[in-house]
Design an enzyme around this catalytic site. Structure first.
Site, PDB file in Angstrom:
ATOM      1  N   GLY A   1       0.819  -1.203   0.000  1.00  0.00           N
ATOM      2  CA  GLY A   1       0.000   0.000   0.000  1.00  0.00           C
ATOM      3  C   GLY A   1       0.851   1.250   0.000  1.00  0.00           C
ATOM      4  N   ALA A   2       1.846   1.268   0.865  1.00  0.00           N
ATOM      5  CA  ALA A   2       2.709   2.442   0.967  1.00  0.00           C
ATOM      6  C   ALA A   2       3.896   2.100   1.861  1.00  0.00           C
ATOM      7  CB  ALA A   2       1.947   3.621   1.563  1.00  0.00           C
ATOM      8  N   MET A   3       4.896   2.978   1.842  1.00  0.00           N
ATOM      9  CA  MET A   3       6.080   2.777   2.690  1.00  0.00           C
ATOM     10  C   MET A   3       6.498   4.100   3.288  1.00  0.00           C
ATOM     11  SD  MET A   3       8.346   0.695   3.891  1.00  0.00           S
ATOM     12  CE  MET A   3       9.632   1.226   5.024  1.00  0.00           C
ATOM     13  N   GLU A   4       6.817   4.020   4.590  1.00  0.00           N
ATOM     14  CA  GLU A   4       6.993   5.230   5.390  1.00  0.00           C
ATOM     15  C   GLU A   4       8.384   5.839   5.297  1.00  0.00           C
ATOM     16  OE1 GLU A   4       6.499   2.074   6.644  1.00  0.00           O
ATOM     17  OE2 GLU A   4       7.727   1.721   8.428  1.00  0.00           O
ATOM     18  N   ASN A   5       9.010   5.870   4.124  1.00  0.00           N
ATOM     19  CA  ASN A   5      10.322   6.500   4.037  1.00  0.00           C
ATOM     20  C   ASN A   5      10.207   7.932   4.549  1.00  0.00           C
ATOM     21  OD1 ASN A   5      11.107   4.192   2.380  1.00  0.00           O
ATOM     22  ND2 ASN A   5       9.891   5.202   0.798  1.00  0.00           N
TER      23      ASN A   5
ATOM     24  N   HIS B   1      -1.568   6.469   8.264  1.00  0.00           N
ATOM     25  CA  HIS B   1      -0.735   5.362   8.762  1.00  0.00           C
ATOM     26  C   HIS B   1       0.745   5.685   8.534  1.00  0.00           C
ATOM     27  CE1 HIS B   1       0.095   0.793   8.883  1.00  0.00           C
ATOM     28  NE2 HIS B   1       1.226   1.315   8.443  1.00  0.00           N
ATOM     29  N   GLU B   2       1.072   6.070   7.299  1.00  0.00           N
ATOM     30  CA  GLU B   2       2.484   6.363   6.983  1.00  0.00           C
ATOM     31  C   GLU B   2       2.970   7.581   7.761  1.00  0.00           C
ATOM     32  OE1 GLU B   2       3.789   3.972   5.525  1.00  0.00           O
ATOM     33  OE2 GLU B   2       1.894   3.100   4.849  1.00  0.00           O
TER      34      GLU B   2
ATOM     35  N   HIS C   1       4.016   6.820  11.156  1.00  0.00           N
ATOM     36  CA  HIS C   1       5.344   6.197  11.151  1.00  0.00           C
ATOM     37  C   HIS C   1       6.477   7.220  11.181  1.00  0.00           C
ATOM     38  CE1 HIS C   1       4.635   1.974  10.709  1.00  0.00           C
ATOM     39  NE2 HIS C   1       4.094   2.020   9.515  1.00  0.00           N
TER      40      HIS C   1
HETATM   41 ZN   LIG Z   1       3.196   0.602   8.219  1.00  0.00          ZN
END
Ligand SMILES: [Zn+2]
Length: 882
Positions: free
Chosen positions: A273-277, A307-308, A311
């Site tokens: 879904g996504a990534m919290e870089n 959500h991200e 993070h």
């Molecule tokens: Zn996550």
């Protein structure tokens, strides 16, 4: 890949004992990215670190050209085994430079390269979690060895080039490329670094917040997607949620946003879904809607954005030390995604879909033989990769929700603030969070943590109602629960609500409305709801009303009778969502016949106002028909689902979400119903219309795929559709359609392509699998059963773990029929699976886990089919708990 690629927890712990990593300077040469004949790009890493032992190793997957340790050349042939670069003769302070060629990826792991069929442009992005930054640079690949990173990237001119920090210099060069240098990051885990490059379309925004000292924190915002998707990018809606989220977290987390700028990039062929870089979040571009989307889809996107963003603090600023505590950040972010949706955005109903969809994921995973405690035992990286699962995300978030009910929201946030303040830029484990929460709440969480976080398994909750005529004599809530790994009983502490509902007449006709709500603490086997005694006997008793705790709820017989007739009259969306959840769990557990579940969805689905829940119901109904219903009734139920979906499509309000959901359900069910073909053709040609229903690319392709699966479309027709939609998504959907023909040669060709490493990108693997595994093609795919088991270890050895996992999971022969008189465990595919597991005790644990899970899901479906055989038509309207 050599086995040393699978770093173990023990090795990581030893390495972090020996090292303190100061910084990396990483130079990436992407100047020839547009040349598909160039499979690699240049990668030069200089890392400086202190060491207390003479030897250690760097991680890198690619081709190493040279290694220099403290000014001394080392022969790569002598120090590099394909995964590790051994460093020897280290001093107290060290500088190592590795010059290497790294590979562009098509699996979404490492530096993914994608060419847009719409305009021929090339797009790059990185994706690393848990351990793929070593596909791009030489690195100490473990979360607790944080360091500062300075990236410099050479890329074609005219491109957007992004990383975690802002660029501070960009210099054009004679060869038409540009070298961009980025500001050095604060201390960061390597899996959180990122580089994005390509002719991305960009929309700028801005957010500012008040700092504790009275000053202002200014954060530049960016929203990016491929140029050919720009017309579909609703950047303002995304920026609105972004600002709302930053306001919320800034206020509640205490620590100011730590990463300077905040870019959000929607990227092609994304595995998740996504990534919290930090400062450079990447998302699936499925969130850029080029076809009509339901409110549920916008809600899911907002949830992911939040959500991200959570993070940025929990996961990025403070990072779990090793993957055992992956849940710490994921459960927290998952919880915050819904909590902040409700508190800060227009999506104030986020807990409704959480209760139904997110928890279904948790319950499913938690009943598999491979379930594990939320705090997991992750001995190595392959195990880590498998653990991005329903326990880590959804069960963890559910249990945190219960924790919030237990300690209170204020204490929960106070604990989080203390945790961020104390551990900023550091690494933590569970104890650190519990200490902070105990400090803030004054409650001892040791027992709570032991029972909820360190055991596995799903509690079952039920109400027992005894009545004297029309009055309640007693109402008792009971729990049952065990840890499936140990077989031991586990009774967990629940703070939960019980709702009593009466059937009344109101303006809209019959309504089920809550007359009483009682909150109780259930710590042992049962608790009596004393206040309920003497009240009029309710039509429905809902245990875990308001969804405070985690557990499967079984309805008592009277309540089940009520919801069979009146579920649509239950006005409260969250209560409906919980009842639907109970019904689905009962279906999966072979307690409620699949045909009954389908009947309930078709009768009461139209009353469902939450589009996420409704979409889930129609998907479940399809699964019930294809997997849980007795084989002899399958065709009849397929027809019912198709006809029901069509009828509800026509009845739904023009342009409504319900219309879209029923249209999608119609397309799915039509793929198993030859009689539906003329109607699909009518919709595609326009000879049949549904007022308000947009015949957009998504819907058109789903209808074409159904026709292809039935053998009722030609290749020419599919090519013609592609000619009108030569986009990335159109190309993928076309591949799914042409892979869907019910033809032995097509199956054989798909099989060969799927099993050829590197033949397909990640998205095209999925599309081909969709065609190959059409549920109507059981007989065509049956001959591949033996080949599947024979191929398993080869698949695991030859494909990347991401692709291998998809192949193992989705090629499993999951559609099997129960035979009267034969026990589910005697099914030939179950037996074949068992034999494979016995003969391959030495296979990688992550591979065995997938086969164990697939076998268990098959057994579950056979048990449900068997139960359906026993309860043919009447399916006992009264009696029997569900
Ligand atoms: Zn996550």
């Amino acid at each position: 890949m050599t086995t040393t690629a699978n770093l173990t927890r023990a090795e990581a712990a030893e390495r972090s004992d020996r090292l303190t990593v100061h910084d990396y300077h990483v130079e990436l040469d992407l100047s020839r990215a547009r040349d598909l004949g160039s499979p690699t790009f240049g990668s030069t890493t200089t890392v400086r670190f202190a060491a207390t032992a003479p030897t250690t190793f760097l991680d890198f997957l690619g081709h190493v050209r040279s290694v220099v340790v403290n000014g001394r050349e080392v022969d790569p042939a002598a120090c590099y085994d394909g995964a590790r670069i051994t460093l020897e003769g280290l001093e107290a302070e060290n500088e190592v430079t590795v010059v290497a060629d790294a590979l562009y990826s098509r699996s979404g792991e490492g530096m993914h390269r994608f060419v847009d069929p719409a305009d021929g442009e090339t797009y790059l992005y990185t994706q690393y979690e848990p351990a793929d930054s070593r596909r791009v640079m030489a690195v100490f690949e473990q979360p607790d060895l944080k360091a500062r990173f300075a990236f410099a990237v050479v890329a074609p001119s005219g491109w957007q080039v992004l990383s975690n920090q802002p660029a501070f210099a960009a210099a054009g060069r004679a060869d038409g490329t540009v070298r961009t240098e980025f500001a050095t990051t604060p201390p960061l885990s390597s899996f959180l670094t990122a580089v994005v490059a390509g002719p991305y379309h960009r929309v700028d925004g801005h957010w500012s917040g008040r700092l504790p000292d009275g000053g202002t924190l200014d954060v530049p915002l960016g929203v990016l997607c491929r140029a050919s998707l720009a017309e579909h990018l609703d950047a303002e809606a995304i920026l609105t949620v972004t600002r709302q989220g930053l306001d919320f977290f800034h206020e509640h987390f205490g620590t100011p946003y730590p990463w300077g700028k905040y870019d959000q990039v929607f990227v092609p062929e994304y595995n998740l879904g996504a990534m919290e870089n930090p400062g450079c979040v990447t998302f699936t571009e499925a969130y850029v809607f080029r076809s009509a989307a339901t409110r549920a889809q916008y809600q899911a996107r907002a949830n992911t954005i939040l959500h991200e963003m959570a993070h940025m603090w929990f996961g990025d600023l403070v990072t779990p030390r090793w993957w055992d505590d992956l849940w710490l950040k994921e459960s927290f972010a998952d919880y915050m995604g819904a909590h902040a949706s409700v508190a800060a955005t227009e999506f104030t109903d986020a807990w409704v879909s959480f209760a139904n969809r997110r928890k279904a994921w948790a319950y499913t995973q938690d009943q598999l033989p491979t379930t594990h405690p939320i705090v997991a035992d992750i001995p190595d990286l392959e195990a880590a990769k498998q653990n991005f699962d329903g326990i880590t995300y959804a069960k963890g978030a559910s249990v945190l929700k219960q924790l919030v009910a237990y300690v209170g929201t204020d204490a929960f946030f106070a604990g989080a603030r203390a945790y961020f303040a104390e551990h900023a830029y550091g690494s933590t484990s569970l104890t650190d969070l519990l200490t902070a929460l105990e400090g803030a709440s004054g409650r001892d969480l040791g027992e709570w943590s032991r029972l909820w976080l360190q055991t596995a398994g799903t509690p079952t909750l039920r109400a027992e109602v005894e009545a004297d005529g029309e009055r309640v004599r007693s109402l008792v809530v009971r729990q049952r629960g065990g840890d499936p790994r140990t077989g031991q009983e586990v009774l967990r502490p629940h703070r939960l609500a019980v709702g009593l509902y009466d059937l009344v007449e109101d303006d809209g006709g019959a309504a089920l409305v809550r007359s009483h709500r009682f909150e109780v603490e259930l710590t042992g086997e049962s608790v009596a709801v004393a206040e309920a005694a003497g009240l009029p006997r309710p039509a429905l008793v809902l245990v875990n009303d308001d969804d405070l705790t985690y557990g499967k709820v079984r309805l008592d017989p009277d309540s089940l009778s009520t919801v069979r007739e009146h579920l649509g009259a239950l006005r409260e969306p969250l209560a409906r969502s919980l009842v639907w959840s109970a019904l689905w769990n009962a279906t999966r557990d072979a307690v409620l016949p699949a045909a009954d579940y389908l009947d309930l969805v078709l009768r009461h689905g139209p009353a469902e106002t939450d589009s996420a829940v409704l979409a889930g119901l129609t998907l479940n109904a399809g699964t019930a028909v294809e997997r849980y219903a007795p084989p002899a009734r399958r065709d009849e139920l397929r027809l019912l689902l198709g006809k029901g979906s069509l009828a509800h499509l026509h009845e739904a309000a023009p342009g409504s979400d319900a219309q879209l959901v029923w249209a999608r359900s119609l397309a799915r069910s039509a793929a198993t119903t030859p009689a539906a073909a003329p109607r699909l053709r009518g919709l595609l040609s326009g000879s049949e219309t549904v007022v308000g229903l947009p015949m957009d690319p998504e819907l058109r392709w789903s209808l074409w795929q159904a026709l292809a699966a039935l053998g009722a479309a030609t290749l020419d027709e599919l090519d013609e559709e592609l000619a009108h939609d030569r986009t990335a998504d159109g190309t993928t959907q076309h591949l799914a359609a042409v892979s869907s023909f019910p033809d032995a040669d097509v199956k054989a060709a798909s099989w060969e392509t799927l099993l050829t490493p590197g033949a397909l990108s990640n998205d095209h693997v999925d599309a081909t699998l969709t065609g190959f595994t059409q549920p109507w093609h059981r007989e065509l795919t049956a001959p591949f059963t033996d080949r599947y088991f024979d191929a398993l270890r080869g698949i695991w050895a030859r494909h990347s773990i991401e692709i291998a996992s998809r192949l193992v999971r989705r090629l499993y022969p999951a559609y099997q029929d129960v035979v009267p008189g034969r026990a589910p465990q005697d099914d030939p595919v179950v037996q074949r699976s068992t034999r494979w597991l016995e003969e391959n005790a030495d296979a990688p644990a992550a591979l065995r886990r997938l086969v164990l899970e697939a076998r268990d899901e098959l057994l579950r479906s056979l048990r449900a089919q068997e139960a359906g055989l026993r309860a043919p038509e009447a399916s006992s309207r009264e009696g029997g708990q569900a």
